[in-house]
Design an enzyme around this catalytic site. Structure first.
Site, mmCIF file in Angstrom:
data_model
loop_
_atom_site.group_PDB
_atom_site.id
_atom_site.type_symbol
_atom_site.label_atom_id
_atom_site.label_comp_id
_atom_site.label_asym_id
_atom_site.label_seq_id
_atom_site.Cartn_x
_atom_site.Cartn_y
_atom_site.Cartn_z
ATOM 1 N N GLU A 244 -1.614 4.482 -6.598
ATOM 2 C CA GLU A 244 -0.224 4.802 -6.282
ATOM 3 C C GLU A 244 0.093 6.178 -6.852
ATOM 4 O O GLU A 244 -0.563 6.633 -7.800
ATOM 5 C CB GLU A 244 0.716 3.734 -6.846
ATOM 6 C CG GLU A 244 2.118 3.787 -6.285
ATOM 7 C CD GLU A 244 2.130 3.792 -4.767
ATOM 8 O OE1 GLU A 244 2.314 4.898 -4.184
ATOM 9 O OE2 GLU A 244 1.938 2.723 -4.159
ATOM 10 N N CYS B 142 1.286 -0.228 -0.686
ATOM 11 C CA CYS B 142 -0.125 -0.163 -1.061
ATOM 12 C C CYS B 142 -0.930 0.267 0.151
ATOM 13 O O CYS B 142 -1.170 -0.532 1.053
ATOM 14 C CB CYS B 142 -0.607 -1.517 -1.569
ATOM 15 S SG CYS B 142 -2.337 -1.513 -2.111
#
Length: 205
Positions: free
Chosen positions: A105, A2
């Protein structure tokens, strides 16, 4: 992993959601996309001051570091190896909530990742939520400057995130709302590793 989040919510909405107040409200700036590698101040809530929202730099610098270059490698910390990594060992019980209203993402569309599809991910039942984090206080020995820094804790990907993050198959620990305080106060963090998860949704960007 992340490395990019979103926090575009109104300051007042954040304070209501977390029942906490910004220590430096003028320092908060809503942003559609936040790049972890910029290492800019970001809103977190620590176990030390659960009623306060503070601005910490993304990229944990352990107290023993001689310089801050390590921060590029500490944006994320794997929950499975927290006590094994020297960078994180002293921060295992220094817990924080990393506030977000989304994270990004990229799905690889070919084996080498030359073509990618970007997704925005968030929990179904929380407009503003918390990612599990750990933190550290560091003093620059050259300047005497004190800096507070954090890392987002990641875990094995669930079914949705394994399909999206198909090259690494990792995801940040997205806390269920009822577990925010438990992350801050519970010494044993192993229960937050997958299969612990929040119910997530993803949309193409």
């Amino acid at each position: 992993m992340c490395y990019r989040t979103r926090l575009n919510a109104d300051l007042g909405q954040i304070e209501i959601s977390f029942e906490a107040a910004f220590l430096e409200p003028d320092g908060y700036e809503p942003q559609e996309e936040i790049n972890g590698f910029a290492h800019k101040p970001y809103p977190v809530i620590t176990d030390e001051h659960p009623g306060k929202i503070q601005l910490f730099d993304w990229g944990l610098i352990p107290f023993w570091a001689k310089e801050d270059k390590i921060k590029r490698a500490t944006l994320n910390a794997k929950v499975e190896t927290l006590t094994e990594k020297p960078s994180y060992r002293q921060s295992v019980n220094k817990r924080c909530l990393v506030i977000a209203d989304g994270f990004y993402e990229w799905q690889w569309l070919d084996p080498k990742g030359k073509e990618k599809q970007k997704y925005l991910i968030r929990p179904k039942d929380q407009d503003i939520f918390a990612l599990a984090g750990i933190y550290s206080h560091w003093t620059d020995k050259q300047t005497g400057e004190q800096r507070s820094t954090y890392s987002i804790v990641t875990t094995e990907a669930n079914e949705l995130m394994a399909e999206i993050h198909n090259n690494k198959k990792r995801m940040p620990i997205v806390l269920q709302e009822r577990d925010r305080r438990r992350w801050l106060t519970e010494e044993d963090y192993s229960g937050f590793a997958f299969p612990y998860e929040a119910d997530l949704v993803a949309e193409k960007c």
